[in-house]
Design a protein around this motif. Structure first.
Motif, PDB file in Angstrom:
ATOM      1  N   ALA A  24     -12.655 -44.481 -81.256  1.00 32.87           N
ATOM      2  CA  ALA A  24     -11.217 -44.060 -81.291  1.00 32.87           C
ATOM      3  C   ALA A  24     -10.536 -44.047 -79.806  1.00 32.87           C
ATOM      4  CB  ALA A  24     -11.176 -42.794 -81.894  1.00 32.87           C
ATOM      5  N   ILE A  25      -9.555 -44.665 -79.346  1.00 30.27           N
ATOM      6  CA  ILE A  25      -8.884 -44.595 -78.382  1.00 30.27           C
ATOM      7  C   ILE A  25      -7.609 -43.740 -78.440  1.00 30.27           C
ATOM      8  CG2 ILE A  25      -7.827 -46.086 -76.393  1.00 30.27           C
ATOM      9  CD1 ILE A  25     -10.884 -46.769 -76.842  1.00 30.27           C
ATOM     10  N   ASP A  26      -7.369 -42.915 -77.623  1.00 29.89           N
ATOM     11  CA  ASP A  26      -6.204 -42.001 -77.559  1.00 29.89           C
ATOM     12  C   ASP A  26      -5.546 -41.731 -76.133  1.00 29.89           C
ATOM     13  OD1 ASP A  26      -8.095 -40.136 -76.265  1.00 29.89           O
ATOM     14  OD2 ASP A  26      -7.715 -38.554 -77.887  1.00 29.89           O
ATOM     15  N   GLY A  27      -6.297 -42.553 -75.298  1.00 26.53           N
ATOM     16  CA  GLY A  27      -5.679 -42.667 -73.910  1.00 26.53           C
ATOM     17  C   GLY A  27      -6.119 -41.401 -72.967  1.00 26.53           C
ATOM     18  N   SER A  28      -7.131 -40.787 -73.588  1.00 27.69           N
ATOM     19  CA  SER A  28      -7.981 -39.553 -72.672  1.00 27.69           C
ATOM     20  C   SER A  28      -9.114 -40.190 -72.073  1.00 27.69           C
ATOM     21  CB  SER A  28      -8.182 -38.562 -73.641  1.00 27.69           C
ATOM     22  OG  SER A  28      -9.366 -38.846 -74.548  1.00 27.69           O
ATOM     23  N   TYR A  29      -9.349 -39.288 -70.806  1.00 29.04           N
ATOM     24  CA  TYR A  29     -10.640 -39.797 -70.086  1.00 29.04           C
ATOM     25  C   TYR A  29     -11.834 -39.684 -71.105  1.00 29.04           C
ATOM     26  CZ  TYR A  29     -14.216 -39.284 -66.743  1.00 29.04           C
ATOM     27  OH  TYR A  29     -15.326 -39.544 -65.610  1.00 29.04           O
ATOM     28  N   GLU A  30     -11.792 -38.769 -72.041  1.00 33.21           N
ATOM     29  CA  GLU A  30     -13.246 -38.715 -72.752  1.00 33.21           C
ATOM     30  C   GLU A  30     -13.106 -40.033 -73.548  1.00 33.21           C
ATOM     31  OE1 GLU A  30     -10.975 -36.220 -72.372  1.00 33.21           O
ATOM     32  OE2 GLU A  30     -12.227 -34.908 -71.386  1.00 33.21           O
ATOM     33  N   ALA A  31     -11.889 -40.529 -74.054  1.00 36.13           N
ATOM     34  CA  ALA A  31     -12.010 -41.855 -75.041  1.00 36.13           C
ATOM     35  C   ALA A  31     -12.423 -42.982 -74.216  1.00 36.13           C
ATOM     36  CB  ALA A  31     -10.674 -41.908 -75.461  1.00 36.13           C
ATOM     37  N   GLU A  32     -11.786 -42.866 -72.864  1.00 33.94           N
ATOM     38  CA  GLU A  32     -12.288 -43.898 -72.034  1.00 33.94           C
ATOM     39  C   GLU A  32     -13.942 -44.090 -71.818  1.00 33.94           C
ATOM     40  OE1 GLU A  32     -11.664 -45.465 -67.442  1.00 33.94           O
ATOM     41  OE2 GLU A  32     -10.179 -44.169 -68.240  1.00 33.94           O
ATOM     42  N   LEU A  33     -14.543 -42.782 -71.633  1.00 30.54           N
ATOM     43  CA  LEU A  33     -15.870 -42.594 -71.757  1.00 30.54           C
ATOM     44  C   LEU A  33     -16.607 -43.408 -72.863  1.00 30.54           C
ATOM     45  CD1 LEU A  33     -16.377 -39.295 -69.721  1.00 30.54           C
ATOM     46  CD2 LEU A  33     -16.625 -41.534 -68.810  1.00 30.54           C
ATOM     47  N   ALA A  34     -16.058 -42.935 -73.852  1.00 30.50           N
ATOM     48  CA  ALA A  34     -16.770 -43.224 -75.351  1.00 30.50           C
ATOM     49  C   ALA A  34     -16.623 -44.844 -75.402  1.00 30.50           C
ATOM     50  CB  ALA A  34     -15.849 -42.621 -76.302  1.00 30.50           C
ATOM     51  N   PHE A  35     -15.541 -45.286 -74.868  1.00 39.61           N
ATOM     52  CA  PHE A  35     -15.365 -46.743 -75.137  1.00 39.61           C
ATOM     53  C   PHE A  35     -16.368 -47.660 -73.887  1.00 39.61           C
ATOM     54  CE2 PHE A  35     -13.710 -50.464 -72.301  1.00 39.61           C
ATOM     55  CZ  PHE A  35     -13.890 -51.365 -73.673  1.00 39.61           C
ATOM     56  N   LYS A  36     -16.578 -47.049 -72.956  1.00 43.21           N
ATOM     57  CA  LYS A  36     -17.476 -47.612 -72.055  1.00 43.21           C
ATOM     58  C   LYS A  36     -18.917 -47.539 -72.549  1.00 43.21           C
ATOM     59  CE  LYS A  36     -14.767 -46.831 -67.827  1.00 43.21           C
ATOM     60  NZ  LYS A  36     -14.961 -46.159 -66.450  1.00 43.21           N
ATOM     61  N   LYS A  37     -19.294 -46.232 -73.087  1.00 44.56           N
ATOM     62  CA  LYS A  37     -20.516 -46.452 -73.712  1.00 44.56           C
ATOM     63  C   LYS A  37     -20.829 -47.162 -75.056  1.00 44.56           C
ATOM     64  CE  LYS A  37     -22.188 -42.122 -71.844  1.00 44.56           C
ATOM     65  NZ  LYS A  37     -23.017 -40.771 -71.882  1.00 44.56           N
ATOM     66  N   ALA A  38     -19.799 -47.208 -75.739  1.00 47.57           N
ATOM     67  CA  ALA A  38     -19.847 -48.036 -77.030  1.00 47.57           C
ATOM     68  C   ALA A  38     -19.918 -49.568 -76.483  1.00 47.57           C
ATOM     69  CB  ALA A  38     -18.379 -47.804 -77.804  1.00 47.57           C
ATOM     70  N   VAL A  39     -19.542 -50.148 -75.493  1.00 52.88           N
ATOM     71  CA  VAL A  39     -19.557 -51.397 -75.130  1.00 52.88           C
ATOM     72  C   VAL A  39     -21.161 -51.873 -74.917  1.00 52.88           C
ATOM     73  CG1 VAL A  39     -19.244 -53.070 -73.224  1.00 52.88           C
ATOM     74  CG2 VAL A  39     -17.279 -51.615 -74.256  1.00 52.88           C
ATOM     75  N   MET A  40     -21.664 -50.579 -73.936  1.00 52.90           N
ATOM     76  CA  MET A  40     -23.269 -50.571 -73.951  1.00 52.90           C
ATOM     77  C   MET A  40     -23.965 -50.880 -75.177  1.00 52.90           C
ATOM     78  SD  MET A  40     -23.156 -51.229 -70.759  1.00 52.90           S
ATOM     79  CE  MET A  40     -21.766 -51.138 -69.691  1.00 52.90           C
ATOM     80  N   VAL A  41     -23.675 -49.949 -76.023  1.00 57.98           N
ATOM     81  CA  VAL A  41     -24.362 -49.787 -77.517  1.00 57.98           C
ATOM     82  C   VAL A  41     -24.112 -51.040 -78.223  1.00 57.98           C
ATOM     83  CG1 VAL A  41     -24.489 -48.359 -79.528  1.00 57.98           C
ATOM     84  CG2 VAL A  41     -24.326 -47.253 -77.447  1.00 57.98           C
ATOM     85  N   ALA A  42     -22.980 -51.600 -78.309  1.00 61.05           N
ATOM     86  CA  ALA A  42     -22.631 -52.684 -78.933  1.00 61.05           C
ATOM     87  C   ALA A  42     -23.374 -53.960 -78.406  1.00 61.05           C
ATOM     88  CB  ALA A  42     -21.177 -53.049 -78.931  1.00 61.05           C
ATOM     89  N   LYS A  43     -23.587 -53.895 -77.163  1.00 56.54           N
ATOM     90  CA  LYS A  43     -24.241 -55.210 -76.583  1.00 56.54           C
ATOM     91  C   LYS A  43     -25.923 -54.918 -76.746  1.00 56.54           C
ATOM     92  CE  LYS A  43     -23.471 -55.856 -72.168  1.00 56.54           C
ATOM     93  NZ  LYS A  43     -23.218 -55.755 -70.568  1.00 56.54           N
TER      94      LYS A  43
END
Length: 162
Positions: A11-30
């Motif tokens: 979930a992306i909402d423009g917050s710093y926390e969402a950005e961190l979730a995105f970065k970690k999700a990229v690693m998990v997806a890889k």
């Protein structure tokens, strides 16, 4: 046997926390060779209180969200992910993230940033993260730390590149 995830929602909402979730999700997806699906919800309830509501407002919010999502897609692809996509939805974020999108896309892991709301705000408007953790049909990983596993709230958002 280790849990393997195939379809990860962020979930992306423009917050710093969402950005961190995105970065970690990229690693998990890889690590899991998983699809990564990004979602941004335009909360239509926010427009109900605007007396001079017009469609130009929604179009502007949508255009901004689209640009942001495409930047995230580019970043994920630079990190080596091939199976990454996004959607911009309209409505109540809680139910879209917790119920609708997981069913529509076969999501088996939702990664979401921890809320920045205080206790009073959560009481009055509720926490999307809290709702998702209680109602999602799949695993939910609440991201509370940065990429060095330090508490996100204890760190400051890094300065944007100039």
């Amino acid at each position: 046997m280790l849990q393997q995830y195939s379809h990860i929602l962020v979930a992306i909402d423009g917050s710093y926390e969402a950005e961190l979730a995105f970065k970690k999700a990229v690693m998990v997806a890889k690590r899991n060779n998983a699809d990564l699906f990004l979602i941004h919800i335009v909360d239509t309830r926010a427009f109900q209180n605007v007396s001079s509501f017009d469609s130009a407002m929604v179009e502007q919010v949508t255009a901004t969200a689209k640009n942001t999502m495409e930047e995230y897609i580019t970043t994920a692809k630079k990190e080596g992910l091939e199976k990454v996509s996004y959607s911009i939805e309209y409505g109540a974020p809680k139910t879209i993230i917790a119920r609708d999108v997981p069913k529509q896309h076969g999501i088996d892991l939702i990664m979401i940033g921890a809320t920045g709301l205080n206790a009073v705000e959560r009481l009055l408007i509720g926490s999307v993260t809290e709702y998702v953790t209680r109602n999602a049909p799949c695993d939910v990983l609440v991201v509370r730390t940065d990429l060095e596993n330090k508490p996100a709230l204890a760190t400051t958002k890094p300065a944007q590149d100039k």
